[in-house]
Scaffold this active site. Structure first.
Site, PDB file in Angstrom:
ATOM      1  N   SER A 174       0.834  -1.195   0.000  1.00 40.15           N
ATOM      2  CA  SER A 174       0.000   0.000   0.000  1.00 40.15           C
ATOM      3  C   SER A 174       0.882   1.263   0.000  1.00 40.15           C
ATOM      4  O   SER A 174       1.695   1.443  -0.891  1.00 40.15           O
ATOM      5  CB  SER A 174      -0.961  -0.028   1.190  1.00 40.15           C
ATOM      6  N   ASP A 275      -9.689  -3.980  -5.248  1.00 39.36           N
ATOM      7  CA  ASP A 275      -8.945  -2.856  -4.690  1.00 39.36           C
ATOM      8  C   ASP A 275      -9.298  -1.598  -5.479  1.00 39.36           C
ATOM      9  O   ASP A 275      -9.074  -1.546  -6.689  1.00 39.36           O
ATOM     10  CB  ASP A 275      -7.442  -3.131  -4.782  1.00 39.36           C
ATOM     11  N   HIS A 305      -7.942  -5.015  -0.887  1.00 46.14           N
ATOM     12  CA  HIS A 305      -6.733  -4.331  -0.443  1.00 46.14           C
ATOM     13  C   HIS A 305      -6.311  -4.913   0.908  1.00 46.14           C
ATOM     14  O   HIS A 305      -7.145  -5.083   1.802  1.00 46.14           O
ATOM     15  CB  HIS A 305      -6.993  -2.826  -0.303  1.00 46.14           C
TER      16      HIS A 305
END
Length: 330
Positions: A174, A275, A305
């Protein structure tokens, strides 16, 4: 939701109910910590963010130790070593890992980060250097990039135990995937004495821009990375007065520079079908390839995610296998 062929696809991922409940709780509390004035309620966040101490005795087969890089800015990293390799005196490939959290949440000693790095160290196996960089909005871009690069320089002069610096990989999930990219770009221009970066592993990297992509619109209310939350985090992280087309966020956007001459190592990029950031991640991969960089893309259609941090998900197990192959065989 429709796929490109016009057929219907699931509007939400297939997840165990326990995972759904956990994500809902984390999302609710995290959002409550983000104030409208652009600050973070760190005291409230501390109730969610359980910290784990280092241990020289193996926990789940892995020992941990903390090393201070710069006390003036509380810059440090946690080293994770598989117990068997450490006891045998074996030198392992080293993975320098940058944690996610939108540049705002979590630390190297947060339980989810500690658990994930412990698993990587054990199952790859590898020496994992988990960087505790400064957080936004108290510290804005480029503070985090400076922290990451300074850890590499420190390691070059002070090799971590049982680590083979000639087999170094830069990884991050991320926001950490964003850091991994920018730190690797800076490292490509520096002559290290011992450290050699062989690969870059951005895991669902956090990139963005002023444009609203199709995936952001369709998956706007997703857990962990809702559009509202990502917008808040970009505003907290980027320099004052910047928009989301700043080069830190939009690597191949209208304000970005030319990276064709940057000597990136080979890359392994992970993308999840559920995501909201997946369109930005795909643009990143396309941009890297157009600039002559070697990029392997792994996409899991059912992955949310942060899927990699949930061991019970099948994609999380596949992820470990792909990273192991990338480090040892590609």
């Amino acid at each position: 939701m429709l796929d490109t062929a016009g057929g219907h696809v699931r509007a939400s991922p297939d997840l165990p109910w326990r995972v759904r409940l956990s994500l809902a709780i984390i999302t609710t509390i995290s959002d409550a910590c983000l104030r409208r004035d652009g600050t973070v309620n760190r005291r409230l966040l501390s109730f969610l963010d359980l910290k784990i101490s280092p241990s020289d005795k193996p926990v789940n087969g892995v020992t941990t130790s903390d090393t201070t890089v710069d006390p003036s800015r509380n810059l440090w990293f946690r080293l994770f070593l598989p117990g068997e390799a450490a006891s045998a005196g074996e030198n392992l490939p080293v993975v320098v890992y940058f944690h996610g959290g939108g540049f705002v949440f979590l630390s190297a000693n947060s339980k989810p980060i500690d658990d994930f790095c412990r698993r990587l160290a054990r199952e790859l196996p590898a020496a994992i250097v988990s960087v505790d960089n400064r957080l936004a909005p108290e510290h804005r871009c480029p503070s985090q990039y400076n922290d990451g690069f300074d850890v590499l320089k420190f390691m070059d002069e002070n090799p971590p135990l049982h680590s083979d610096l000639t087999r170094c990989f830069i990884a991050g999930d991320s926001a950490g995937g964003n850091l991994a990219h920018h730190v690797a770009a800076r490292a490509s221009e520096f002559k290290f004495r011992n450290l050699k970066i062989l690969g870059l592993i951005p895991i669902q990297p956090y990139f963005g821009g002023e444009e609203r992509t199709e995936s952001e619109i369709q998956l706007a209310g997703s857990p962990i990375v809702s559009v509202w939350r990502t917008d808040w985090c970009w505003k907290a992280f980027l320099p004052e007065g910047s928009d989301r087309d700043h080069p830190a966020a939009n690597v191949f956007g209208p304000k970005s520079g030319d990276i064709s001459g940057v000597k990136f190592p080979k890359s392994l990029v992970f993308i999840g079908g559920f995501d909201p950031l997946k369109d930005w991640q795909k643009r990143y991969c396309e941009g890297m390839k157009k600039n002559g960089k070697k990029v392997k893309v792994i996409e899991y259609p059912n992955a949310i995610h942060s899927f990699y941090g949930i061991p019970q998900l099948p994609e999380s197990r596949l992820f470990i296998k792909e990273v192991r192959n990338f480090i040892y065989f590609e």
